[in-house]
Each structure stands twice: as structure tokens, then as C-alpha cells.
Design an enzyme around this catalytic site. Sequence first.
Site, PDB file in Angstrom:
ATOM      1  N   PRO A  13      47.068  44.248  49.220  1.00 31.75           N
ATOM      2  CA  PRO A  13      47.243  42.901  49.784  1.00 31.75           C
ATOM      3  C   PRO A  13      48.064  42.049  48.814  1.00 31.75           C
ATOM      4  CG  PRO A  13      44.946  43.602  49.909  1.00 31.75           C
ATOM      5  CD  PRO A  13      45.661  44.608  49.057  1.00 31.75           C
ATOM      6  N   LEU A  15      48.337  38.953  48.272  1.00 38.42           N
ATOM      7  CA  LEU A  15      47.664  37.836  47.596  1.00 38.42           C
ATOM      8  C   LEU A  15      46.305  38.296  47.059  1.00 38.42           C
ATOM      9  CD1 LEU A  15      47.542  34.726  47.045  1.00 38.42           C
ATOM     10  CD2 LEU A  15      46.382  34.533  49.225  1.00 38.42           C
ATOM     11  N   GLY A  18      43.005  35.773  41.053  1.00 36.10           N
ATOM     12  CA  GLY A  18      43.103  35.926  39.599  1.00 36.10           C
ATOM     13  C   GLY A  18      41.759  35.597  38.965  1.00 36.10           C
ATOM     14  N   TYR A  48      39.230  39.698  29.783  1.00 33.83           N
ATOM     15  CA  TYR A  48      38.748  38.439  30.361  1.00 33.83           C
ATOM     16  C   TYR A  48      37.232  38.285  30.158  1.00 33.83           C
ATOM     17  CZ  TYR A  48      43.264  38.764  32.850  1.00 33.83           C
ATOM     18  OH  TYR A  48      44.587  38.911  33.184  1.00 33.83           O
ATOM     19  N   LYS A  77      42.946  46.136  33.543  1.00 36.32           N
ATOM     20  CA  LYS A  77      43.974  46.349  32.508  1.00 36.32           C
ATOM     21  C   LYS A  77      43.382  46.857  31.197  1.00 36.32           C
ATOM     22  CE  LYS A  77      46.098  42.317  34.619  1.00 36.32           C
ATOM     23  NZ  LYS A  77      44.973  41.395  34.879  1.00 36.32           N
TER      24      LYS A  77
END
Length: 317
Positions: A13, A15, A18, A48, A77
Amino acid sequence: MKTLKFRNNDTMPILGLGTWKSEKGAVYRAVRDAIEVGYRHIDCAAIYFNEKEIGNALADAFKDGDVKREEMWITSKLWCNSHGNQYVKPALEKTLKDLQLDYLDLYLIHWPVVFKNHVVFPEKADDLICLSEVPISLTWSAMEPCVEEGLTRHIGVSNFSIKKLDKLMKESRIKPEMNQIEMHPFLQQEAMLAYSKKNHIHLTAYSPLGSGDRDSSIKGEDEPILIGHPTIMEIAFNHQCTPAQVLIAWAVKRNTAVIPKSTNKGRIKENFKAQFINLTHEEMKQIAGLNLNFRYIDGSFFALDGGTYTLENLWDE
Ligand code: A2P
């Protein structure tokens, strides 16, 4: 919803939500809200420090029948302290455990920068390792088996210049399918867009709204203001939408994935609706005129005194 097609016909997708800077305590709700609103793509990263909470949100969403695993696209990541061939698989396994998933859809090398394994964030030159010592090709050779073993469906990179991406294309068995980079009207990345199109690599735009919620330690004093730019405001007025929606619609129109971060349900919903706003050719031309080649995230936190990384060799500019 518009999607990007990968080489094996998987679709991402365009979009996504985040999650950089989404705090523990807020990100659980944000992911549940996003799924409720219709998001099927969540962008994560080990650094994160919120993947456990995102994992709880995903597990609960699957358990409650809000969505099925196979309907979601989950990216994560590899952090800079896990480059080299022995650390990649354990890092991915840790992320899978935290996210409570059996597989990722996409796993990216977060930066073309290597730290010593015990370093979370470098403070001095000695915390860093030179790319000639632990080359990207070595790290990549440990990413490839992760696809073959089914730990991730796709692999790619983030913050790579054309030069580094091109080198990796030549050195790899499984080619990178994504480069996630900062991209917005002040950093339009036209050369990268052309290179990636020619080489069938997708791009994801991070910091599409300018990441105004960055810590002050990584914020410049006279940064240009993206959301409030008069041209963006004027286009928003034309469409009776918000400036943030114009920025998201711009990325979608260029066929790049885009991952605006929000932990506010109203804005999560607003951002989702932006993909359906169709900017005109004239508006795209107006926005094309705003490019400043300006990075909000310039990587200067890696350019330590006496260290191996400089802004020049990071971006190859
Ligand atoms: P919040 O999380 O409170 O919504 P980026 O995606 O470029 O990193 O930008 C994230 C920043 O933009 C956050 O401060 C986020 O705040 C804010 N933001 C997200 N969506 C919108 C929106 N629709 N309008 C204004 N600000 C937004």
C-alpha cells in the site's frame, strides 16, 4: 488504495503509518486507530524503540479480527550496530519477536553507516567502523538468506545515494527493491527518482511533513517551514484540504510510498484520506518549483570529529 508492485507481484500500500518518534504509550493506540481507519502498511525500525508496543497492537488487531496478517505490509530496519554477516539474522529475529510476527514484508538496511556492535548511538569516532572494513556487500550477503529462509519477503535499503545503490545493484544476488529516503517538496530527489525507475527500485518518502517533532538536538535553527509554505497552503485551499494532505498527495502522485507519522487519531484519518486527493498537473508544476535540496535529516550525527563518515561521503554529493 494505490499500491506499488514488487517483482514477485506482492503489492505494498502506497501510504503507510510512520512510527519514528511515536512514543511508547501512544504508538499502541496509533497502530490500532490506523488499522481501523484503513491503513494496511506500518513502517517500523528497531532503533525507534517501540517495536514491542507495535507488536502488541498488531497481535491484538489480528486477535480481534480487525485485519489478517497477510493483509498488512510491515517494514522494519536493521540498525547500524548490526551490520556484517553475523549480526543481521539475530537483529531481524529480535525485530520479529518484538513485532510478534513470523515474517516481515520488507527489511531495510537503515543507513550505510556501521557502528561497533555494542554502540547504540555513536558519540566518538572510535564508535564507528569504516565501510571498507565492513562493506555493504557483506551485510547484504546476510540479508539475502533472510529472504530465502522466509524471514522477510523483500529486502532493501534506506538513506542510500545513487552511487551506493548502484554499487549494491552490481554486487547483489537478490537486488534491493526499495530505497527509503527523505523526500518532500524541499528535497525532491529527481535524480534518485529517475535512477530508481530505470532500475525497478521503489522509493519511500520519509519525513514527508518535515518531521517537526524531531528532538531539538537534531533540529537546525533556520529550517524552512514545509507545512506552512504559502504555495502548499494555496493548493490546500484549492482542494479544501489541509497542507499536510497536499504534501502526502504530492508523494502519492509521484508513485512513491509515503509514511507520515502521527499518533493523533484525527490526523491519522486526515493523512489517510490524502491519498484520494488528485493534484493537477499545474499544481505539481508549482510544487516542483519549491525544491531547495534541503535535508531536515542530514546525517550530521554520524559525521563525528576524526570519524570515517562525512556529509560528503554519506550522501556522495
Ligand atoms: P502528531 O503525531 O501529533 O500528529 P513526519 O511524518 O514528516 O515525520 O512528521 C510528523 C510530524 O507531523 C509530527 O509532529 C506529527 O504530529 C505531525 N503531523 C502528522 N500529521 C499531521 C497533519 N495532518 N497535520 C499537521 N501535523 C501533522
